[in-house]
Design an enzyme around this catalytic site. Sequence first.
Site, PDB file in Angstrom:
ATOM      1  N   VAL A  63       1.324 -46.337 -25.689  1.00  0.00           N
ATOM      2  CA  VAL A  63       0.517 -46.969 -26.731  1.00  0.00           C
ATOM      3  C   VAL A  63       1.453 -47.771 -27.628  1.00  0.00           C
ATOM      4  O   VAL A  63       2.466 -47.241 -28.092  1.00  0.00           O
ATOM      5  CB  VAL A  63      -0.255 -45.922 -27.570  1.00  0.00           C
ATOM      6  CG1 VAL A  63      -1.059 -46.603 -28.680  1.00  0.00           C
ATOM      7  CG2 VAL A  63      -1.202 -45.114 -26.673  1.00  0.00           C
ATOM      8  N   LYS A  80      -3.251 -49.616 -25.581  1.00  0.00           N
ATOM      9  CA  LYS A  80      -2.911 -48.529 -24.655  1.00  0.00           C
ATOM     10  C   LYS A  80      -2.773 -49.113 -23.262  1.00  0.00           C
ATOM     11  O   LYS A  80      -3.706 -49.711 -22.739  1.00  0.00           O
ATOM     12  CB  LYS A  80      -3.988 -47.433 -24.682  1.00  0.00           C
ATOM     13  CG  LYS A  80      -3.570 -46.178 -23.923  1.00  0.00           C
ATOM     14  CD  LYS A  80      -4.481 -45.001 -24.239  1.00  0.00           C
ATOM     15  CE  LYS A  80      -4.043 -43.746 -23.518  1.00  0.00           C
ATOM     16  NZ  LYS A  80      -4.954 -42.609 -23.812  1.00  0.00           N
ATOM     17  N   ASP A 197      -9.629 -32.693 -23.162  1.00  0.00           N
ATOM     18  CA  ASP A 197      -8.196 -32.498 -23.390  1.00  0.00           C
ATOM     19  C   ASP A 197      -7.964 -32.319 -24.880  1.00  0.00           C
ATOM     20  O   ASP A 197      -7.020 -32.871 -25.448  1.00  0.00           O
ATOM     21  CB  ASP A 197      -7.382 -33.687 -22.858  1.00  0.00           C
ATOM     22  CG  ASP A 197      -5.873 -33.398 -22.889  1.00  0.00           C
ATOM     23  OD1 ASP A 197      -5.083 -34.366 -22.901  1.00  0.00           O
ATOM     24  OD2 ASP A 197      -5.502 -32.201 -22.938  1.00  0.00           O
ATOM     25  N   TYR A 201      -2.750 -31.789 -30.380  1.00  0.00           N
ATOM     26  CA  TYR A 201      -2.008 -33.037 -30.080  1.00  0.00           C
ATOM     27  C   TYR A 201      -2.922 -34.251 -30.124  1.00  0.00           C
ATOM     28  O   TYR A 201      -2.438 -35.373 -30.264  1.00  0.00           O
ATOM     29  CB  TYR A 201      -1.349 -32.945 -28.690  1.00  0.00           C
ATOM     30  CG  TYR A 201      -0.360 -31.815 -28.578  1.00  0.00           C
ATOM     31  CD1 TYR A 201      -0.749 -30.567 -28.088  1.00  0.00           C
ATOM     32  CD2 TYR A 201       0.949 -31.966 -29.024  1.00  0.00           C
ATOM     33  CE1 TYR A 201       0.152 -29.508 -28.022  1.00  0.00           C
ATOM     34  CE2 TYR A 201       1.855 -30.909 -28.961  1.00  0.00           C
ATOM     35  CZ  TYR A 201       1.444 -29.683 -28.462  1.00  0.00           C
ATOM     36  OH  TYR A 201       2.337 -28.638 -28.412  1.00  0.00           O
ATOM     37  N   ASP A 214      -7.266 -40.160 -27.458  1.00  0.00           N
ATOM     38  CA  ASP A 214      -7.017 -39.901 -26.032  1.00  0.00           C
ATOM     39  C   ASP A 214      -8.299 -39.461 -25.338  1.00  0.00           C
ATOM     40  O   ASP A 214      -8.423 -38.328 -24.889  1.00  0.00           O
ATOM     41  CB  ASP A 214      -5.923 -38.841 -25.879  1.00  0.00           C
ATOM     42  CG  ASP A 214      -5.270 -38.946 -24.504  1.00  0.00           C
ATOM     43  OD1 ASP A 214      -4.391 -38.132 -24.205  1.00  0.00           O
ATOM     44  OD2 ASP A 214      -5.657 -39.854 -23.739  1.00  0.00           O
TER      45      ASP A 214
HETATM   46  N1  LIG Z   1      -6.729 -43.140 -28.256  1.00  0.00           N
HETATM   47  C1  LIG Z   1      -5.585 -42.992 -28.447  1.00  0.00           C
HETATM   48  C2  LIG Z   1      -4.244 -42.744 -28.546  1.00  0.00           C
HETATM   49  C3  LIG Z   1      -3.390 -43.086 -29.571  1.00  0.00           C
HETATM   50  C4  LIG Z   1      -3.726 -43.874 -30.780  1.00  0.00           C
HETATM   51  C5  LIG Z   1      -2.821 -43.903 -31.850  1.00  0.00           C
HETATM   52  C6  LIG Z   1      -3.130 -44.623 -32.980  1.00  0.00           C
HETATM   53  N2  LIG Z   1      -4.279 -45.317 -33.080  1.00  0.00           N
HETATM   54  C7  LIG Z   1      -5.170 -45.301 -32.054  1.00  0.00           C
HETATM   55  C8  LIG Z   1      -4.922 -44.595 -30.893  1.00  0.00           C
HETATM   56  C9  LIG Z   1      -3.733 -41.927 -27.413  1.00  0.00           C
HETATM   57  O1  LIG Z   1      -4.319 -41.944 -26.360  1.00  0.00           O
HETATM   58  N3  LIG Z   1      -2.619 -41.129 -27.620  1.00  0.00           N
HETATM   59  C10 LIG Z   1      -2.223 -40.177 -26.585  1.00  0.00           C
HETATM   60  C11 LIG Z   1      -1.462 -40.833 -25.476  1.00  0.00           C
HETATM   61  C12 LIG Z   1      -1.835 -40.554 -24.163  1.00  0.00           C
HETATM   62  C13 LIG Z   1      -1.114 -41.125 -23.121  1.00  0.00           C
HETATM   63  C14 LIG Z   1      -0.016 -41.956 -23.388  1.00  0.00           C
HETATM   64  C15 LIG Z   1       0.348 -42.236 -24.697  1.00  0.00           C
HETATM   65  C16 LIG Z   1      -0.372 -41.669 -25.756  1.00  0.00           C
END
Ligand SMILES: N#C/C(=C\c1ccncc1)C(=O)NCc1ccccc1
Length: 260
Positions: A63, A80, A197, A201, A214
């Site tokens: 991300v 992402k 999930d 976290y 996520d």
């Molecule tokens: N939606 C979302 C996510 C983060 C995010 C952060 C800040 N703002 C929006 C989204 C996310 O999936 N994080 C977990 C992850 C899973 C797999 C690889 C890297 C990171």
Amino acid sequence: MKDIKRIEKLLDQLRIKEKDSEARKIFAEVFDERTLKTLYKLSAKGYIQALGGVVSTGKEANVFYADGSINGEFKPLAVKIYRIETSEFFKMDEYLFGDRRFDMRRVSKKELIFTWVEKEFRNLERAFNAGVNVPEPYTYLKNVVLMEFLGEDERPYPTIFELKRDLSEVTDVEELYSRIKEHLTRLYRKAELVHADLSEYNIVLKDNDPYFIDMGQAVLTDHPLANSYLERDLRNLIRFFSRYGIKESFEELISSVKGD
Ligand SMILES: N#C/C(=C\c1ccncc1)C(=O)NCc1ccccc1
């Protein structure tokens, strides 16, 4: 051998904000040519104005922060990006093959990743439209999802795992637990989704309000494995919040979420 010169040109066109060569090396490593083309298309469409730094990394995706523009308005973006040659794609099978929204006959690994990205976007849409605290989804293309960035000045808000030791100092834990239950109940009953999930976290704290992140593996409540995923999610919550003296039993929690 990737054509580094072509990648450099694409990185320049992406107006990568990271000027130092170290970060550009990471970008050149992480982004294969197909991904760079996809990012370039998203910037040509005006969504991505300038790519920022890494927000979080995982086996199957990364991300990044980006300055974005949605309907002409400045919006901080979470970008992402799923690895196309990821070795983790087998994990995706059980979540996709039971989901009536996706026909997974005869797909290549690349198409499996693209289907997964569509699933994450549609899960975010369902949850967001049901009033569940999740990042607002903006768009997706091939192996990239663009969504609302949950953070300030390119710094992501902390997960409750990161806050663990100080949680009771920074927020009212009882209130936080009941808000998590409220959004989990809305996710189940209104969006008809199970996160699958959920843990400390994947819960972010923004001004004492919990947000679920996520959402790629979330499944419809009629998925054959939905109940076992829900049970795992709820047991994770009980385990984490028991350290703060919250004593709700699993039976109480699952009946309050399901409403039966
Ligand atoms: N939606 C979302 C996510 C983060 C995010 C952060 C800040 N703002 C929006 C989204 C996310 O999936 N994080 C977990 C992850 C899973 C797999 C690889 C890297 C990171």
